[in-house]
Design an enzyme around this catalytic site. Structure first.
Site, PDB file in Angstrom:
ATOM      1  N   ASP A 149      24.554  -7.724  10.174  1.00  0.00           N
ATOM      2  CA  ASP A 149      23.843  -8.340  11.296  1.00  0.00           C
ATOM      3  C   ASP A 149      24.766  -8.692  12.456  1.00  0.00           C
ATOM      4  OD1 ASP A 149      25.242 -10.424  10.221  1.00  0.00           O
ATOM      5  OD2 ASP A 149      23.535 -11.804  10.058  1.00  0.00           O
ATOM      6  N   ARG A 169      21.610 -29.190  36.810  1.00  0.00           N
ATOM      7  CA  ARG A 169      21.252 -28.623  35.505  1.00  0.00           C
ATOM      8  C   ARG A 169      22.083 -27.400  35.137  1.00  0.00           C
ATOM      9  NH1 ARG A 169      17.035 -30.219  38.275  1.00  0.00           N
ATOM     10  NH2 ARG A 169      16.578 -28.143  39.084  1.00  0.00           N
ATOM     11  N   HIS A 211      41.426 -19.865  36.606  1.00  0.00           N
ATOM     12  CA  HIS A 211      40.664 -19.725  37.854  1.00  0.00           C
ATOM     13  C   HIS A 211      40.719 -21.018  38.664  1.00  0.00           C
ATOM     14  CE1 HIS A 211      37.724 -18.116  40.587  1.00  0.00           C
ATOM     15  NE2 HIS A 211      36.923 -19.148  40.397  1.00  0.00           N
ATOM     16  N   ASP A 237      50.214 -24.834  28.673  1.00  0.00           N
ATOM     17  CA  ASP A 237      51.211 -24.224  29.557  1.00  0.00           C
ATOM     18  C   ASP A 237      50.532 -23.076  30.298  1.00  0.00           C
ATOM     19  OD1 ASP A 237      53.570 -25.754  28.935  1.00  0.00           O
ATOM     20  OD2 ASP A 237      53.596 -24.757  26.990  1.00  0.00           O
ATOM     21  N   LYS A 279      34.388 -15.517  56.558  1.00  0.00           N
ATOM     22  CA  LYS A 279      33.001 -15.022  56.492  1.00  0.00           C
ATOM     23  C   LYS A 279      32.064 -16.217  56.591  1.00  0.00           C
ATOM     24  CE  LYS A 279      34.030 -12.986  52.607  1.00  0.00           C
ATOM     25  NZ  LYS A 279      33.984 -12.243  51.344  1.00  0.00           N
TER      26      LYS A 279
END
Length: 316
Positions: free
Chosen positions: A42, A109, A135, A148, A197
């Site tokens: 599965d 939410r 990020h 680190d 932009k």
């Protein structure tokens, strides 16, 4: 000089980037630990550690790249297996930390999935994280353990310095990338620019302004992640249309989802330089894409942590 590793050192890999893990092992002069990953009919993940890790200092290499959920589950299950096998420490090397773009509530939410993944890694039993170019740097604070964060920009900087391009300007493709662009520009002793932009009214077309002198220049665009490559392709095309001599792009994490490679091939980008924090499959490797290895940096970081040496020199 070969790295000095203690008898209690173990290095394991999972399925996301075994080539990178093998390269790290070769640099460290050690063997990869023996383990197997199987699936029930599965699709459930089953992991077996095929050697003793009792009292060992374990390093586990796994990027949570696509398929992200599968690789996160592999990582959590392996950490749990190591903990239950009495490993002394479990140091998780995550070259690419997936779900990092979900680091805040942008609207009501919404989850903060980067924090959720951090919680799961900690609960599973990880004791230390080594990662690259999160990020958002504040994600380090999502963990209640040492983190680190290594900088892939150092590898990209050296690549462009070695190319010896003349008349260089470093351009951020949006306002949010100015920090990365400034760091690269300082290293190359080059000016900086960015693409502004904005949409004045809802429903109106977006206006694009280029800040900086790009006329006749070799432009280098830097971002942390290339996913769909839409931002890179549009930026390159706009820059060439406005007089840039050539456009080079670079990033640490090559997600390269969907039609991204085709988009790069059809764009004005001369070269896209990426690292192997995420495995780039053969079908996505083209002459326009240059792949640099992060293995030497990760191997050095692992050796520093293992021998209780400061990691700070690796950031300099």
């Amino acid at each position: 000089m070969p790295y000095q590793l203690g008898k209690n050192f173990k290095l394991f890999t999972l399925n996301s980037n075994p080539e990178l893990a093998q390269e790290i092992a070769d640099l460290l002069g050690c063997e990869l630990g023996k383990s197997s990953i199987n699936h029930f009919s599965d699709g459930e993940v089953q992991i077996s550690i095929e050697e003793s890790v009792r009292g060992k200092e374990v390093y586990l290499v796994q990027s949570t790249s696509q398929p992200g959920s599968e690789h996160v589950m592999e990582l959590l299950i392996m950490i749990d297996a190591l903990k239950r096998a009495s490993a002394e420490t479990i140091n998780v090397v995550i070259p690419y930390y997936g779900y990092a773009r979900q680091d805040r509530k942008a609207s009501s939410r919404e989850p903060i999935t980067a924090k959720l993944v951090a919680n799961m890694l900690e609960k599973a039993g990880a004791t230390h994280i080594i990662t690259m170019d999160l990020h958002a740097p504040q994600i380090q604070g999502f963990f209640n353990m040492p983190v680190d964060q290594l900088l892939g920009g150092r590898i990209l900087e050296k690549h462009f310095a070695d190319k010896g391009l003349e008349d260089v300007i470093v351009v951020a493709p949006d306002n949010g990338g100015l920090g990365r662009a400034r760091t690269l520009a300082n290293y190359l002793d080059a000016p900086i620019g960015f693409i502004d932009k904005r949409r004045m009214e809802p429903g109106e077309p977006e206006t694009v302004n280029i800040v900086g002198d790009i006329e006749g220049k070799n432009v280098v665009i830097i971002v942390d992640i290339v996913d769909t490559a839409t931002t890179i392709a549009l930026a390159a095309n706009v820059l060439v249309e406005n007089g840039a001599k050539a456009v080079y792009a670079c990033c640490t994490h090559a997600v390269l989802s969907g039609d991204s490679v085709q988009r790069i091939e059809e764009s004005a980008v001369t070269e896209l330089v990426v690292t192997n924090t995420i495995r780039v499959p053969e079908e996505k490797r083209t002459p326009k894409i240059t792949i640099l290895s992060v293995a030497p940096l990760l191997a050095e970081a692992i050796e520093h942590v293992h021998n209780q040496k400061p990691v700070t020199p690796l950031f300099e």
